[in-house]
Design an enzyme around this catalytic site. Structure first.
Site: not given
Ligand code: BUJ
Length: 655
Positions: A486, A484, A369, A497
């Site tokens: 994002s 939180y 990341h 972010t």
């Molecule tokens: O916020 C930040 O700076 C970066 C964040 C950190 N954190 C993950 C801790 C919040 N990073 C991101 O947001 C990237 C995350 C990428 C993965 C996202 C996953 C989304 C899930 C989608 C589908 C779920 C559906 C399930 C159905 C059965």
């Protein structure tokens, strides 16, 4: 007439050459943009440093649902003192630093440091995954065909980026007006220093493209105190991993052209049929270790044999890691486990990203990341899915080339290990097993509500998902905790972010109304008003965050400057500050037809990592937590919350 004949002949040659050129460029590139890739970069707006007073006010608002009235009053005094005193000095310094660094923004360096100085393992702490939807044609979904096509499309994508033919990423507020040829023709003619303003007149917002330069051929390298981000923009090879063994081969030829698909197929087939067993001491496991231990081990590897260093460089500079797994995870939980952390062996967790293919061809992107965020990765995923499903170069009839797929072309990398390194690897594996063994995962697919019908009620779908998360947590723990969400700030130069504090006074009121202990039964109208209030508050916070008007990154930077100067300030040492930043509900969403599921680990031992998606057909959650929490209970409560919201909406539509 001879002259005319010559003319026609030349014209014919020209046509032939231009047809050849266009088919060459179709082979090598995803597309050729009309607007140069980095055209908007010079005029992207800079992330604003919010006013100190505004950040203090927003901070106090975020604390409202977490503190009692008395505690909040006490905090108000601490914040007021900060705002009138030391906070002003710190803010002034931050503004000055920002002015002196016009090429970037006030958070960027500290945000890189936040990731690169973190000495914990990248596995679970930071690396998330995003899994691809299947190719609609099952015959293209085999591990071999899919990985070959994704490798070729990735090479096309890499070349498109390297040669700056990638269409810039633009957020179109009104696509019918701006996702058009006129928009492209007008904005490309404007000088880079003005192009952003031109796009803005179309209500289109170009996004920062700086992260794309670290997508390919990049790797995080463990170093003392702060890791390094390494990129080799000229490398031509890919890293393939199978059973923890490393293989590299060139995907581009001497002239930088992509090698024939038959050769790529043969190379991958060769690797898949290689009978070399899994190494007893897999070097790859070290990348899952605590960063200090891995830093030491990497140095020991280099010292043990000069060839080791070359091999490490080859891994680090490769286009990306392509992992061919032997397992076949059957359900979404097993898929999450495979793609979020795997076996600790068939991965190089430091690669900027890895494409993982299960035995049955399910594919995912797992990424480190520090170098970048979801927007850049999602762009790549979308391009890859489109290219492999619309223009696959390998099909079930493609025959692997007979003179490829040999040890001569595909190099297997083997490391020389000392007894000390073997011991470190064994310990790293134990640590990995313990950490991953304590993570639980569960998901929910919910069909009764969709993006469309939530919009019919004029509710923001994202706010409903966030409310459901609050309601789920409240049902189990009967309190509100640090949350939180994002939110991308990529509309700004080097934007990353900002945090949306989605636990608000409005969501707290809804938790109380729906599952509180007062015993009173709220009317449908009251609940509907509550839903609307949540949606409005959340919409406002999201808009502010996307415009760089949150408070989290601002306070994070002020706190850092204070720390650098050895200052200890009540604003940051007050328990309420750490309480808010002890993230119990870490949430993120991603919705795209190319994506089926995604996820990340909880960021605290007593928290939840909540990935969610909202489409026109369904809603989904994919949640992780450690042993202090029960992820299955959480998912049941998400379902109950959604059911309850659904019945409010149904009753409201009848009345
Ligand atoms: O916020 C930040 O700076 C970066 C964040 C950190 N954190 C993950 C801790 C919040 N990073 C991101 O947001 C990237 C995350 C990428 C993965 C996202 C996953 C989304 C899930 C989608 C589908 C779920 C559906 C399930 C159905 C059965």
């Amino acid at each position: 007439s001879q002259e005319l004949r010559n003319c026609l002949q030349n014209y014919g040659k020209c046509l032939h050459t231009s047809a050849a050129l266009s088919s060459f460029s179709e082979r090598e590139y995803l597309h050729k943009t009309r607007i140069p890739t980095y055209h908007f970069q010079a005029s992207l707006p800079r992330l604003p440093v919010p006013e100190l007073g505004k950040s203090c006010e927003r901070y106090l608002n975020a604390q409202l649902p977490l503190l009692s009235e008395v505690e909040h009053k006490e905090l108000q005094k601490v914040v007021a003192e900060f705002q009138a005193g030391k906070g002003q000095d710190l803010h002034k310094q931050l503004v000055e630093q920002d002015k002196a660094n016009k090429h970037t923004n006030y958070v960027s360096d500290l945000w890189f440091d936040m990731y690169l100085k973190d000495r914990r393992s990248v596995v679970l702490t930071h690396n998330p995954f995003v899994s691809f939807a299947d190719d609609p044609r099952p015959e293209y979904n085999t591990q071999l065909i899919r990985s070959a096509n994704m490798l070729i499309s990735s090479a096309r994508c890499m070349k498109t980026m390297r040669d700056e033919f990638l269409e810039p990423e633009v957020f179109h507020l009104n696509p019918t007006k701006s996702d058009t040829n006129t928009f492209r023709s007008v904005t490309r003619l404007l000088p880079s220093s003005l192009s952003w303003y031109g796009a803005y007149l179309f209500k289109a917002f170009p996004l920062d493209m700086s992260q794309y330069k670290r997508l390919f051929n990049s790797c995080r390298i463990p170093r003392p105190e702060k890791d390094e981000l390494f990129t080799d923009r000229d490398a031509k090879h890919v890293l393939v991993m199978r059973k923890g063994n490393f293989y590299v081969f060139d995907v581009l030829d001497r002239d930088g052209n992509i090698i024939p698909e038959e050769e790529i197929l043969a190379h991958l087939q060769y690797i898949l049929s290689d009978t070399t067993p899994s190494p007893e001491f897999p070097v790859s496991t070290l990348t899952s270790d605590l960063r200090d231990s891995w830093t030491q081990a990497r140095q020991q590897l280099v010292d043990a044999d000069p060839q080791n260093e070359k091999k490490l460089r080859s891994i680090e500079s490769s286009m990306f890691g392509l992992c061919l797994d032997d397992d076949q995870p059957g359900d979404p939980n097993a898929i999450t486990r495979s793609f979020l952390y795997g076996d600790g062996v068939n991965r190089w967790y430091d690669k900027s990203f890895q494409l993982i293919f299960t035995k049955d061809g399910t594919a995912a992107c797992h990424f480190e990341h520090s170098w970048g965020d979801g927007v850049a990765v999602l762009r790549y995923i979308r391009e890859l899915y489109k290219d492999t499903t619309e223009k696959p170069r390998v099909n079930p009839q493609t025959k692997p080339s007979a003179n490829a797929g040999s040890a001569e072309k595909v190099q297997r990398l083997e490391f020389t290990l000392t007894p000390q390194l073997k011991e470190t690897i064994t310990k790293a594996k134990e640590r990995f097993n313990e950490a991953t063994g304590s993570l639980d995962v569960h998901y929910l697919q919910y069909l009764k509500m969709t993006r469309k019908n939530l919009k019919q009620f004029k509710l923001s779908p994202d706010s409903v998902m966030q409310l459901a998360i609050q309601l789920a947590h409240y049902q189990i723990h009967h309190k509100n905790r640090g949350t939180y969400e994002s939110c991308s700030t990529s509309a700004f130069k080097h934007g990353r972010t900002e945090t949306v504090r989605s636990c608000t006074a409005a969501t707290a009121a809804m938790c109380e109304k729906m599952y509180g202990t007062s015993g009173s039964q709220p009317s449908v109208a009251e609940l509907m008003d509550g839903l609307k209030a949540c949606s409005e508050t959340h919409g406002k916070l999201t808009k502010e965050a996307a415009l760089g008007q949150g408070f989290d990154r601002h306070l994070f930077c002020l706190k850092n400057i204070a720390q650098q100067q050895g200052m200890s300030l009540p604003m940051f040492t007050h328990p309420a500050y750490s309480h808010l930043n002890h993230i119990i509900l870490s949430t993120s969403t991603l919705t795209d037809p190319a994506v089926i599921i995604g996820g990340f680990a909880a960021v605290t031992p007593d928290g939840y990592g909540v990935g969610y998606g909202i489409t026109d057909d369904q809603i989904g959650f994919n949640v992780t937590s450690y042993s202090a929490c029960n992820v299955r209970d959480f998912i049941s409560c998400c379902e109950k919350a959604l059911d309850d919201i659904h019945s409010v909406l149904q009753s409201a539509s009848k009345s």
